[in-house]
Design a protein around this motif. Structure first.
Motif, short mmCIF file in Angstrom:
data_model
loop_
_atom_site.label_atom_id
_atom_site.label_comp_id
_atom_site.label_asym_id
_atom_site.label_seq_id
_atom_site.Cartn_x
_atom_site.Cartn_y
_atom_site.Cartn_z
N GLY A 13 0.83 -1.56 -0.23
CA GLY A 13 -0.11 0.15 0.14
C GLY A 13 0.88 1.20 -0.07
N LEU A 14 1.76 1.05 1.31
CA LEU A 14 2.93 2.43 1.10
C LEU A 14 3.29 2.62 -0.83
CD1 LEU A 14 4.14 1.89 4.27
CD2 LEU A 14 2.51 3.58 3.87
N VAL A 15 3.61 1.59 -1.49
CA VAL A 15 5.01 1.42 -2.80
C VAL A 15 3.43 2.41 -3.80
CG1 VAL A 15 5.35 0.14 -4.69
CG2 VAL A 15 6.48 0.10 -1.89
N LEU A 16 2.57 2.04 -3.61
CA LEU A 16 1.17 2.10 -4.21
C LEU A 16 0.85 3.79 -3.94
CD1 LEU A 16 -1.01 -0.98 -4.52
CD2 LEU A 16 0.97 -0.27 -6.16
N ASP A 17 0.90 4.69 -2.80
CA ASP A 17 0.45 5.57 -2.51
C ASP A 17 1.73 6.44 -2.89
OD1 ASP A 17 -0.74 8.26 -1.23
OD2 ASP A 17 -0.29 7.13 0.83
N THR A 18 1.38 7.33 -3.84
CA THR A 18 2.27 8.19 -4.77
C THR A 18 2.80 9.48 -3.56
OG1 THR A 18 0.63 8.55 -6.10
CG2 THR A 18 2.25 6.72 -6.99
N LEU A 22 7.06 7.51 1.21
CA LEU A 22 7.92 6.19 0.38
C LEU A 22 9.10 7.07 -0.29
CD1 LEU A 22 7.95 3.05 0.02
CD2 LEU A 22 7.98 4.42 -1.88
N TRP A 23 7.94 7.63 -0.97
CA TRP A 23 8.28 7.80 -2.76
C TRP A 23 9.35 9.01 -2.18
CZ3 TRP A 23 9.02 4.92 -6.14
CH2 TRP A 23 8.10 4.05 -6.57
N PRO A 24 9.17 10.29 -1.64
CA PRO A 24 10.71 11.47 -0.92
C PRO A 24 11.45 11.01 -0.80
CG PRO A 24 8.58 11.90 -0.16
CD PRO A 24 7.92 10.70 -0.89
N ILE A 25 12.14 10.17 -0.38
CA ILE A 25 13.11 8.82 0.02
C ILE A 25 13.89 8.48 -1.45
CG2 ILE A 25 13.59 7.10 1.41
CD1 ILE A 25 12.03 7.85 3.71
N VAL A 26 13.07 7.90 -1.44
CA VAL A 26 13.13 7.50 -3.04
C VAL A 26 13.77 7.91 -4.41
CG1 VAL A 26 12.07 5.48 -5.12
CG2 VAL A 26 11.80 5.41 -2.82
N ALA A 27 13.54 9.15 -3.66
CA ALA A 27 13.70 10.23 -5.26
C ALA A 27 14.78 10.61 -4.94
CB ALA A 27 12.24 10.93 -5.41
N LEU A 28 15.00 11.19 -3.39
CA LEU A 28 16.06 11.55 -2.44
C LEU A 28 17.24 10.28 -2.91
CD1 LEU A 28 18.38 13.47 -1.85
CD2 LEU A 28 17.39 12.23 0.26
N SER A 29 17.08 9.36 -2.92
CA SER A 29 18.01 7.88 -3.25
C SER A 29 18.53 8.26 -4.48
CB SER A 29 17.73 6.20 -2.60
OG SER A 29 17.04 6.34 -1.53
N GLY A 208 12.15 -1.69 0.76
CA GLY A 208 13.16 -2.76 0.86
C GLY A 208 12.76 -3.58 -0.90
N LEU A 209 11.27 -3.42 -1.34
CA LEU A 209 10.79 -3.50 -2.26
C LEU A 209 11.61 -2.79 -3.25
CD1 LEU A 209 6.99 -4.75 -1.47
CD2 LEU A 209 9.33 -6.12 -1.96
N VAL A 210 11.28 -1.60 -3.06
CA VAL A 210 11.45 -0.50 -4.40
C VAL A 210 13.16 -0.28 -4.60
CG1 VAL A 210 12.12 2.15 -4.82
CG2 VAL A 210 9.37 0.84 -4.09
N LEU A 211 14.10 -0.60 -3.80
CA LEU A 211 15.00 -0.95 -3.73
C LEU A 211 15.65 -2.40 -5.11
CD1 LEU A 211 18.18 0.30 -3.33
CD2 LEU A 211 18.02 -1.16 -0.97
N LEU A 212 15.48 -3.02 -3.93
CA LEU A 212 15.31 -4.60 -4.82
C LEU A 212 15.02 -4.64 -6.11
CD1 LEU A 212 16.02 -7.11 -4.63
CD2 LEU A 212 13.31 -8.00 -4.36
N ALA A 213 13.74 -3.35 -6.29
CA ALA A 213 13.21 -3.36 -7.80
C ALA A 213 14.48 -2.64 -8.49
CB ALA A 213 12.10 -2.63 -8.04
N VAL A 214 14.74 -1.02 -8.22
CA VAL A 214 16.11 -1.02 -8.42
C VAL A 214 17.38 -1.42 -9.30
CG1 VAL A 214 17.30 1.47 -7.83
CG2 VAL A 214 14.88 1.55 -7.50
N VAL A 215 17.86 -2.52 -8.08
CA VAL A 215 18.63 -3.06 -8.41
C VAL A 215 18.36 -3.70 -9.33
CG1 VAL A 215 20.08 -5.08 -7.59
CG2 VAL A 215 19.28 -3.25 -6.16
N VAL A 216 17.06 -4.67 -9.26
CA VAL A 216 16.56 -5.56 -10.64
C VAL A 216 16.90 -4.68 -11.95
CG1 VAL A 216 15.64 -6.98 -11.59
CG2 VAL A 216 15.35 -7.53 -9.22
N MET A 217 16.41 -3.70 -12.05
CA MET A 217 16.45 -2.68 -12.85
C MET A 217 17.87 -2.78 -13.63
SD MET A 217 12.49 -0.77 -13.13
CE MET A 217 13.37 0.88 -11.32
N VAL A 218 18.66 -2.31 -12.36
CA VAL A 218 20.14 -1.86 -12.77
C VAL A 218 20.62 -3.19 -13.74
CG1 VAL A 218 22.23 -0.73 -12.26
CG2 VAL A 218 19.87 0.02 -11.84
#
Length: 234
Positions: A13-18, A22-29, A208-218
């Protein structure tokens, strides 16, 4: 078991909530790691080209040190950058400690040897293939470097992606120099560590799900680039 399932559902739910936290942390990363990788590549690629083309006494030792620095401990990089940027350090007056800029500096130093070592090997292999032909044409040093960079562009791009992957997954150095300040320097890896220690598993799992997705995509992108190069150029 039910608690874990509930945490997993909340994480999704947090991942889907734009509009959530969660997403500001992802954007800064992504901003920090992307900028750090670009800076590191801007230094590493010319360095790799110089090492690949320039024979000099002690070159073997320099290459060995560069290869060893591929495994440079993140906490050591964090300590060095912290000492440089601290109030008593030589760069203290800049006021960069505990800012995203300090995190960029730390990640750039961390991934630079990785990109340089991989790029150097790529350019040396390319030089072994193209060198005789370029010498027969009387190519200048600048023309030789340009040709090597162009011929090895796919492998060099893969090296840069490898650097980004390491930067995005790094936690020790950025926590030391960034301070993990909410809304200022909190990135995915430091937030995962903090939220797990606090017991906030949904946010930690979501990140963790988003980070894993980023690493997999890279890694998928790197694999795809390599396969494209093989299919097109053999």
């Amino acid at each position: 078991m039910d608690g874990m399932a509930a945490s997993a559902r909340q994480a999704v739910g947090l991942v889907l909530d734009t509009d959530g936290a969660l997403w500001p942390i992802v954007a800064l990363s992504l901003q920090v790691s992307g900028l750090a990788t670009l800076i590191a590549a801007a230094v590493a690629l010319p360095l790799a080209a110089w090492l690949a083309l320039t024979p000099f006494p002690g070159r073997g030792a320099v290459v060995a040190v560069l290869n060893a620095l591929m495994g440079l401990p993140a906490v050591v990089v964090g300590l060095i950058v912290y000492l440089l940027l601290s109030r008593a350090g030589p760069l203290g007056p800049l006021g960069l400690l505990f800012t995203p800029a300090a995190m960029v500096v730390a990640q750039s130093i961390l991934v630079l040897p990785l990109i340089a070592a991989l790029a150097r090997q790529t350019l040396e292999d390319t030089l072994a293939e193209c060198g005789p032909y370029l010498r027969s044409l009387g190519a200048s040093r600048l023309q030789t470097i340009a040709t090597l960079l162009w011929e090895g562009r796919f492998s060099l791009f893969t090296a840069v992606l490898a650097g980004f992957g390491r930067a995005a997954a790094e936690v020790g150095a950025v926590m030391m120099v960034g301070g993990n300040i909410d809304g200022v320097t909190r990135v995915m890896t430091t937030a995962i560590a903090l939220e797990t220690s606090k017991g906030d598993l949904p946010l930690a799992l979501g990140l963790g799900l988003v980070l894993l997705a980023v690493v997999v995509m890279v890694n998928a992108c790197a694999f795809g680039v390599r396969q494209y190069a093989i299919r097109r150029f053999g």
